[in-house]
Design a protein around this motif. Structure first.
Motif, PDB file in Angstrom:
ATOM      1  N   GLU A  49       0.810  -1.221   0.000  1.00 14.03           N
ATOM      2  CA  GLU A  49       0.000   0.000   0.000  1.00 14.03           C
ATOM      3  C   GLU A  49       0.842   1.269   0.000  1.00 14.03           C
ATOM      4  O   GLU A  49       0.310   2.370  -0.167  1.00 14.03           O
ATOM      5  CB  GLU A  49      -0.934  -0.004   1.205  1.00 14.03           C
ATOM      6  CG  GLU A  49      -1.952  -1.127   1.150  1.00 14.03           C
ATOM      7  CD  GLU A  49      -2.831  -1.194   2.383  1.00 14.03           C
ATOM      8  OE1 GLU A  49      -2.815  -0.245   3.194  1.00 14.03           O
ATOM      9  OE2 GLU A  49      -3.535  -2.204   2.522  1.00 14.03           O
ATOM     10  N   ALA A  50       2.138   1.148   0.182  1.00 11.73           N
ATOM     11  CA  ALA A  50       3.016   2.314   0.227  1.00 11.73           C
ATOM     12  C   ALA A  50       3.188   2.912  -1.163  1.00 11.73           C
ATOM     13  O   ALA A  50       2.975   2.254  -2.182  1.00 11.73           O
ATOM     14  CB  ALA A  50       4.381   1.913   0.796  1.00 11.73           C
ATOM     15  N   ALA A  51       3.601   4.176  -1.181  1.00  5.63           N
ATOM     16  CA  ALA A  51       3.990   4.855  -2.417  1.00  5.63           C
ATOM     17  C   ALA A  51       5.508   4.964  -2.394  1.00  5.63           C
ATOM     18  O   ALA A  51       6.110   5.204  -1.339  1.00  5.63           O
ATOM     19  CB  ALA A  51       3.353   6.236  -2.492  1.00  5.63           C
ATOM     20  N   TYR A  52       6.138   4.785  -3.538  1.00  2.00           N
ATOM     21  CA  TYR A  52       7.591   4.762  -3.622  1.00  2.00           C
ATOM     22  C   TYR A  52       8.071   5.908  -4.501  1.00  2.00           C
ATOM     23  O   TYR A  52       7.589   6.092  -5.613  1.00  2.00           O
ATOM     24  CB  TYR A  52       8.068   3.423  -4.193  1.00  2.00           C
ATOM     25  CG  TYR A  52       7.692   2.272  -3.294  1.00  2.00           C
ATOM     26  CD1 TYR A  52       8.553   1.846  -2.298  1.00  2.00           C
ATOM     27  CD2 TYR A  52       6.449   1.654  -3.405  1.00  2.00           C
ATOM     28  CE1 TYR A  52       8.203   0.809  -1.445  1.00  2.00           C
ATOM     29  CE2 TYR A  52       6.086   0.623  -2.550  1.00  2.00           C
ATOM     30  CZ  TYR A  52       6.953   0.219  -1.574  1.00  2.00           C
ATOM     31  OH  TYR A  52       6.601  -0.803  -0.719  1.00  2.00           O
ATOM     32  N   ALA A  90       4.216  -2.327  -7.625  1.00  2.00           N
ATOM     33  CA  ALA A  90       4.375  -3.068  -8.878  1.00  2.00           C
ATOM     34  C   ALA A  90       5.222  -2.297  -9.889  1.00  2.00           C
ATOM     35  O   ALA A  90       6.121  -2.865 -10.526  1.00  2.00           O
ATOM     36  CB  ALA A  90       3.014  -3.406  -9.477  1.00  2.00           C
ATOM     37  N   LEU A  91       4.967  -1.004 -10.029  1.00  2.00           N
ATOM     38  CA  LEU A  91       5.762  -0.196 -10.956  1.00  2.00           C
ATOM     39  C   LEU A  91       7.198  -0.048 -10.480  1.00  2.00           C
ATOM     40  O   LEU A  91       8.135  -0.059 -11.283  1.00  2.00           O
ATOM     41  CB  LEU A  91       5.121   1.175 -11.156  1.00  2.00           C
ATOM     42  CG  LEU A  91       3.814   1.182 -11.945  1.00  2.00           C
ATOM     43  CD1 LEU A  91       3.206   2.585 -11.959  1.00  2.00           C
ATOM     44  CD2 LEU A  91       4.038   0.683 -13.356  1.00  2.00           C
ATOM     45  N   HIS A  95      10.493  -1.095 -12.568  1.00  2.00           N
ATOM     46  CA  HIS A  95      11.515  -0.074 -12.807  1.00  2.00           C
ATOM     47  C   HIS A  95      12.890  -0.544 -12.317  1.00  2.00           C
ATOM     48  O   HIS A  95      13.886  -0.423 -13.030  1.00  2.00           O
ATOM     49  CB  HIS A  95      11.112   1.226 -12.103  1.00  2.00           C
ATOM     50  CG  HIS A  95      12.050   2.354 -12.324  1.00  2.00           C
ATOM     51  ND1 HIS A  95      12.026   3.134 -13.454  1.00  2.00           N
ATOM     52  CD2 HIS A  95      13.057   2.848 -11.554  1.00  2.00           C
ATOM     53  CE1 HIS A  95      12.969   4.046 -13.376  1.00  2.00           C
ATOM     54  NE2 HIS A  95      13.600   3.901 -12.229  1.00  2.00           N
ATOM     55  N   LEU A  96      12.936  -1.093 -11.101  1.00  2.00           N
ATOM     56  CA  LEU A  96      14.217  -1.531 -10.547  1.00  2.00           C
ATOM     57  C   LEU A  96      14.781  -2.721 -11.303  1.00  2.00           C
ATOM     58  O   LEU A  96      15.987  -2.789 -11.565  1.00  2.00           O
ATOM     59  CB  LEU A  96      14.077  -1.855  -9.068  1.00  2.00           C
ATOM     60  CG  LEU A  96      13.818  -0.661  -8.159  1.00  2.00           C
ATOM     61  CD1 LEU A  96      13.685  -1.123  -6.711  1.00  2.00           C
ATOM     62  CD2 LEU A  96      14.916   0.377  -8.286  1.00  2.00           C
TER      63      LEU A  96
END
Length: 108
Positions: A49-52, A90-91, A95-96
């Motif tokens: 649920e976090a934003a990165y 997920a994104l 990306h990583l």
């Protein structure tokens, strides 16, 4: 510890930072629990649920730098001052994995 993962197959694992934790999640799937430290409050929040915030100007132990926030609004506000791109888990994983060229992760 900035990131904790509980997996039936791997047990309890921790990573030094959100960058390493995001990568760890992919290696330990499926997971029973994944928690990450909110960059501002240092409280543990659900990793899913976090934003990165990725690639801000804030120096972190791994590159690209990843900061986790308990809510998207905090991540966006922080982005205004320090740049980078706000992503979901997920994104961030996509990306990583696309940019990973060298092992940099500290996993315990």
């Amino acid at each position: 510890t900035a990131f904790i993962v509980q997996s039936q197959h791997h047990g309890l694992l921790s990573a030094c930072c959100a960058h390493c934790g995001v990568l760890l999640l992919a290696r330990c799937a499926p997971t029973d629990l994944a928690l990450v430290a909110d960059f501002l409050s240092e409280q543990m929040v659900s990793a899913g649920e976090a934003a990165y915030l990725i690639d801000s100007t804030v120096a972190t132990c791994c590159r690209p730098g990843v900061l986790a926030f308990g809510n998207r609004a905090d991540a966006i506000a922080f982005q205004r001052g320090f740049g980078g791109e706000v992503m979901t888990l997920a994104l961030a994983q996509e990306h990583l994995h696309a940019r990973l060229t060298v092992a940099c992760c500290s996993v315990q």
